[in-house]
Design a protein around this motif. Structure first.
Motif, mmCIF file in Angstrom:
data_model
loop_
_atom_site.group_PDB
_atom_site.id
_atom_site.type_symbol
_atom_site.label_atom_id
_atom_site.label_comp_id
_atom_site.label_asym_id
_atom_site.label_seq_id
_atom_site.Cartn_x
_atom_site.Cartn_y
_atom_site.Cartn_z
ATOM 1 N N PRO A 1 0.832 -1.206 0.000
ATOM 2 C CA PRO A 1 0.000 0.000 0.000
ATOM 3 C C PRO A 1 0.864 1.251 0.000
ATOM 4 C CG PRO A 1 -0.245 -1.257 2.059
ATOM 5 C CD PRO A 1 0.673 -2.021 1.177
ATOM 6 N N ALA A 2 0.354 2.335 -0.624
ATOM 7 C CA ALA A 2 1.103 3.586 -0.714
ATOM 8 C C ALA A 2 1.324 4.208 0.654
ATOM 9 C CB ALA A 2 0.364 4.563 -1.624
ATOM 10 N N VAL A 3 0.353 4.021 1.554
ATOM 11 C CA VAL A 3 0.455 4.565 2.908
ATOM 12 C C VAL A 3 -0.148 3.559 3.883
ATOM 13 C CG1 VAL A 3 0.352 6.985 2.181
ATOM 14 C CG2 VAL A 3 -1.742 5.786 2.708
ATOM 15 N N GLY A 4 0.221 3.676 5.154
ATOM 16 C CA GLY A 4 -0.343 2.809 6.176
ATOM 17 C C GLY A 4 -1.810 3.118 6.416
ATOM 18 N N ASP B 1 -6.561 6.586 6.549
ATOM 19 C CA ASP B 1 -7.827 7.012 7.143
ATOM 20 C C ASP B 1 -7.847 8.519 7.396
ATOM 21 O OD1 ASP B 1 -8.591 4.379 7.026
ATOM 22 O OD2 ASP B 1 -8.272 3.991 9.163
ATOM 23 N N GLU B 2 -6.717 9.088 7.774
ATOM 24 C CA GLU B 2 -6.618 10.539 7.975
ATOM 25 C C GLU B 2 -6.815 11.281 6.652
ATOM 26 O OE1 GLU B 2 -3.226 13.689 9.419
ATOM 27 O OE2 GLU B 2 -3.274 11.733 10.412
ATOM 28 N N ALA C 1 0.895 9.260 -1.409
ATOM 29 C CA ALA C 1 0.470 10.195 -0.368
ATOM 30 C C ALA C 1 0.530 11.630 -0.893
ATOM 31 C CB ALA C 1 1.361 10.046 0.860
ATOM 32 N N PRO C 2 -0.439 12.454 -0.525
ATOM 33 C CA PRO C 2 -0.410 13.863 -0.931
ATOM 34 C C PRO C 2 0.590 14.635 -0.078
ATOM 35 C CG PRO C 2 -2.288 13.445 0.477
ATOM 36 C CD PRO C 2 -1.630 12.118 0.226
ATOM 37 N N GLN D 1 -6.108 19.490 -3.317
ATOM 38 C CA GLN D 1 -5.064 18.813 -4.100
ATOM 39 C C GLN D 1 -5.626 17.514 -4.675
ATOM 40 O OE1 GLN D 1 -1.565 17.793 -1.847
ATOM 41 N NE2 GLN D 1 -0.630 16.715 -3.539
ATOM 42 N N ALA D 2 -5.331 17.237 -5.936
ATOM 43 C CA ALA D 2 -5.789 15.993 -6.564
ATOM 44 C C ALA D 2 -5.018 14.811 -5.991
ATOM 45 C CB ALA D 2 -5.590 16.064 -8.078
#
Length: 91
Positions: free
Chosen positions: A18-21, A26-27, A60-61, A69-70
């Protein structure tokens, strides 16, 4: 000369990390108002199909979060921008 064979295990399916945990995901989901990590049906602008599957965040942005932000998203391996989403429904 002896013959050597190596098992490359090419028959095993590939699952990218996954790109982020999950906590960070969720945040980000809360900040953008999106059901990241959930099974959804998504309609995209300029597309004549709907996608069904898990809505995944591809990268992640920037921080601090800016909901304008897209985001780079994917459903069932199809990658798209959050700005391309016309509508989504949690299944």
């Amino acid at each position: 000369m002896a013959e050597h064979q190596t098992d490359l295990r090419l028959d095993v399916g590939y699952e990218p990390a996954p790109a982020v945990g999950s906590e960070l995901r969720d945040e980000i989901a809360a900040a953008w108002g999106l059901p990241l990590g959930q099974r959804v049906e998504v309609s995209l602008q300029n597309e004549r199909c709907t996608l069904r599957g898990i809505l995944e965040l591809q990268s992640a942005p920037d921080y601090p979060w800016d909901g304008r932000q897209a985001l780079k998203l994917a459903v069932a391996g199809f990658v798209f921008s959050s700005r391309e989403m016309e509508r989504w429904t949690v299944l």
